[in-house]
Scaffold this motif. Structure first.
Motif, PDB file in Angstrom:
ATOM      1  N   PHE A  62       5.087 -18.847  -2.691  1.00 25.72           N
ATOM      2  CA  PHE A  62       3.763 -18.426  -2.236  1.00 25.72           C
ATOM      3  C   PHE A  62       3.847 -17.238  -1.272  1.00 25.72           C
ATOM      4  N   TYR A  63       4.775 -17.291  -0.327  1.00 24.29           N
ATOM      5  CA  TYR A  63       4.876 -16.257   0.707  1.00 24.29           C
ATOM      6  C   TYR A  63       5.313 -14.918   0.110  1.00 24.29           C
ATOM      7  N   GLN A  64       6.204 -14.977  -0.864  1.00 22.75           N
ATOM      8  CA  GLN A  64       6.614 -13.749  -1.536  1.00 22.75           C
ATOM      9  C   GLN A  64       5.457 -13.148  -2.340  1.00 22.75           C
ATOM     10  N   ARG A  65       4.688 -13.999  -2.979  1.00 17.10           N
ATOM     11  CA  ARG A  65       3.516 -13.503  -3.722  1.00 17.10           C
ATOM     12  C   ARG A  65       2.505 -12.865  -2.768  1.00 17.10           C
ATOM     13  N   ALA A  66       2.286 -13.513  -1.635  1.00 18.91           N
ATOM     14  CA  ALA A  66       1.363 -12.962  -0.637  1.00 18.91           C
ATOM     15  C   ALA A  66       1.873 -11.613  -0.133  1.00 18.91           C
ATOM     16  N   ASN A  67       3.167 -11.503   0.078  1.00 19.69           N
ATOM     17  CA  ASN A  67       3.773 -10.258   0.531  1.00 19.69           C
ATOM     18  C   ASN A  67       3.519  -9.144  -0.478  1.00 19.69           C
ATOM     19  N   LEU A  68       3.744  -9.420  -1.752  1.00 23.70           N
ATOM     20  CA  LEU A  68       3.495  -8.409  -2.780  1.00 23.70           C
ATOM     21  C   LEU A  68       2.011  -8.044  -2.850  1.00 23.70           C
ATOM     22  N   SER A  69       1.149  -9.034  -2.681  1.00 26.44           N
ATOM     23  CA  SER A  69      -0.300  -8.784  -2.696  1.00 26.44           C
ATOM     24  C   SER A  69      -0.717  -7.900  -1.528  1.00 26.44           C
ATOM     25  N   MET A  70      -0.166  -8.154  -0.358  1.00 29.60           N
ATOM     26  CA  MET A  70      -0.504  -7.328   0.811  1.00 29.60           C
ATOM     27  C   MET A  70       0.024  -5.911   0.642  1.00 29.60           C
ATOM     28  N   GLY A  71       1.201  -5.783   0.049  1.00 27.15           N
ATOM     29  CA  GLY A  71       1.713  -4.443  -0.243  1.00 27.15           C
ATOM     30  C   GLY A  71       0.786  -3.693  -1.174  1.00 27.15           C
TER      31      GLY A  71
ATOM     32  N   ILE B 158      -0.153   9.862   4.546  1.00 23.52           N
ATOM     33  CA  ILE B 158      -0.342   8.898   3.461  1.00 23.52           C
ATOM     34  C   ILE B 158       1.001   8.558   2.818  1.00 23.52           C
ATOM     35  N   ALA B 159       1.812   9.577   2.565  1.00 19.35           N
ATOM     36  CA  ALA B 159       3.133   9.337   1.969  1.00 19.35           C
ATOM     37  C   ALA B 159       3.988   8.467   2.890  1.00 19.35           C
ATOM     38  N   PHE B 160       3.943   8.731   4.190  1.00 18.77           N
ATOM     39  CA  PHE B 160       4.706   7.917   5.143  1.00 18.77           C
ATOM     40  C   PHE B 160       4.251   6.456   5.089  1.00 18.77           C
ATOM     41  N   GLN B 161       2.937   6.237   5.128  1.00 18.99           N
ATOM     42  CA  GLN B 161       2.427   4.865   5.089  1.00 18.99           C
ATOM     43  C   GLN B 161       2.864   4.145   3.816  1.00 18.99           C
ATOM     44  N   PHE B 162       2.833   4.851   2.695  1.00 19.91           N
ATOM     45  CA  PHE B 162       3.228   4.274   1.416  1.00 19.91           C
ATOM     46  C   PHE B 162       4.693   3.833   1.447  1.00 19.91           C
ATOM     47  N   ILE B 163       5.570   4.726   1.871  1.00 20.22           N
ATOM     48  CA  ILE B 163       7.004   4.419   1.893  1.00 20.22           C
ATOM     49  C   ILE B 163       7.310   3.350   2.945  1.00 20.22           C
ATOM     50  N   PHE B 164       6.645   3.420   4.091  1.00 17.96           N
ATOM     51  CA  PHE B 164       6.831   2.400   5.129  1.00 17.96           C
ATOM     52  C   PHE B 164       6.450   1.023   4.587  1.00 17.96           C
ATOM     53  N   ARG B 165       5.338   0.951   3.875  1.00 24.14           N
ATOM     54  CA  ARG B 165       4.899  -0.342   3.331  1.00 24.14           C
ATOM     55  C   ARG B 165       5.880  -0.849   2.274  1.00 24.14           C
ATOM     56  N   LEU B 166       6.440   0.048   1.461  1.00 21.77           N
ATOM     57  CA  LEU B 166       7.455  -0.368   0.495  1.00 21.77           C
ATOM     58  C   LEU B 166       8.654  -0.984   1.211  1.00 21.77           C
ATOM     59  N   LYS B 167       9.080  -0.350   2.295  1.00 27.79           N
ATOM     60  CA  LYS B 167      10.201  -0.866   3.078  1.00 27.79           C
ATOM     61  C   LYS B 167       9.895  -2.271   3.596  1.00 27.79           C
ATOM     62  N   ILE B 168       8.726  -2.444   4.169  1.00 30.69           N
ATOM     63  CA  ILE B 168       8.335  -3.751   4.697  1.00 30.69           C
ATOM     64  C   ILE B 168       8.267  -4.788   3.573  1.00 30.69           C
ATOM     65  N   THR B 169       7.718  -4.397   2.439  1.00 34.78           N
ATOM     66  CA  THR B 169       7.590  -5.324   1.312  1.00 34.78           C
ATOM     67  C   THR B 169       8.965  -5.821   0.862  1.00 34.78           C
TER      68      THR B 169
END
Length: 179
Positions: A3-12, A48-59
């Motif tokens: 569940f937590y991994q699915r939520a993580n992907l959804s938030m990404g 925008i590009a920074f936010q995108f890549i940062f979110r990928l890292k967090i995901t």
């Protein structure tokens, strides 16, 4: 996948959709896009590009963390999930306001603050490393918001820090397997 991994992907995905909403809204209010308008929006485009890549890292990193959620005590997984959810929500708002750099940065800083609270709940080996990176991100964005540093310079510095963060956090090694 739990569940937590699915939520993580959804938030990404929610952050990516927030970025898409920001771009679509801008395009709808500026019907004629040309090279001059793109150059004028260089700061926002890089942000925008920074936010995108940062979110990928967090995901990637959170996917690995939440894979081990069965090993964590239930009270900690709830705290993890709560901090993760609030931080992700704030990152979505930051994404939506991407063309208003100061507003977007303020929400991004708030998201990092919540994520940093999580660090002090856990005794992880990388706590101080992540705390340091978060502090640098916040400091740089604070310089941009206050006008003490040009946005283009802050964006460049953010990407340099993100590269070091990516390498030192060993994000690539945390990629999920293909099986």
């Amino acid at each position: 996948m739990n569940f937590y991994q699915r939520a993580n992907l959804s938030m990404g995905l929610a952050v990516i959709l927030g970025l898409q909403l920001a771009i679509t809204t801008w395009l709808n209010t500026h019907p004629e896009v040309n090279l001059k308008s793109l150059i004028e929006l260089w700061d926002e485009t890089v942000w925008i590009a920074f936010q995108f890549i940062f979110r990928l890292k967090i995901t990637i990193e959170d996917h690995q963390h939440f894979a081990a959620s069965g090993e964590l005590k239930e009270k900690w997984i709830f705290v993890d999930f709560l901090c993760f959810s609030i931080s992700s929500f704030l990152l979505v708002i930051a994404a939506v306001f991407s063309f208003r750099y100061s507003v977007s940065s303020a929400f991004f800083i708030a998201a990092l603050a919540v994520a940093t609270l999580w660090l002090f709940v856990h005794n992880t080996k990388r706590r101080w490393q992540w705390f340091g990176f978060n502090l640098v991100y916040v400091g740089l964005l604070g310089l941009a918001i206050s006008g003490k540093m040009e946005i283009w310079a802050v964006n460049l510095a953010l990407f340099v820090v993100l590269v070091f963060d990516f390498l030192l956090s060993k994000t690539a090694q945390q990629m999920p397997s293909r099986s």
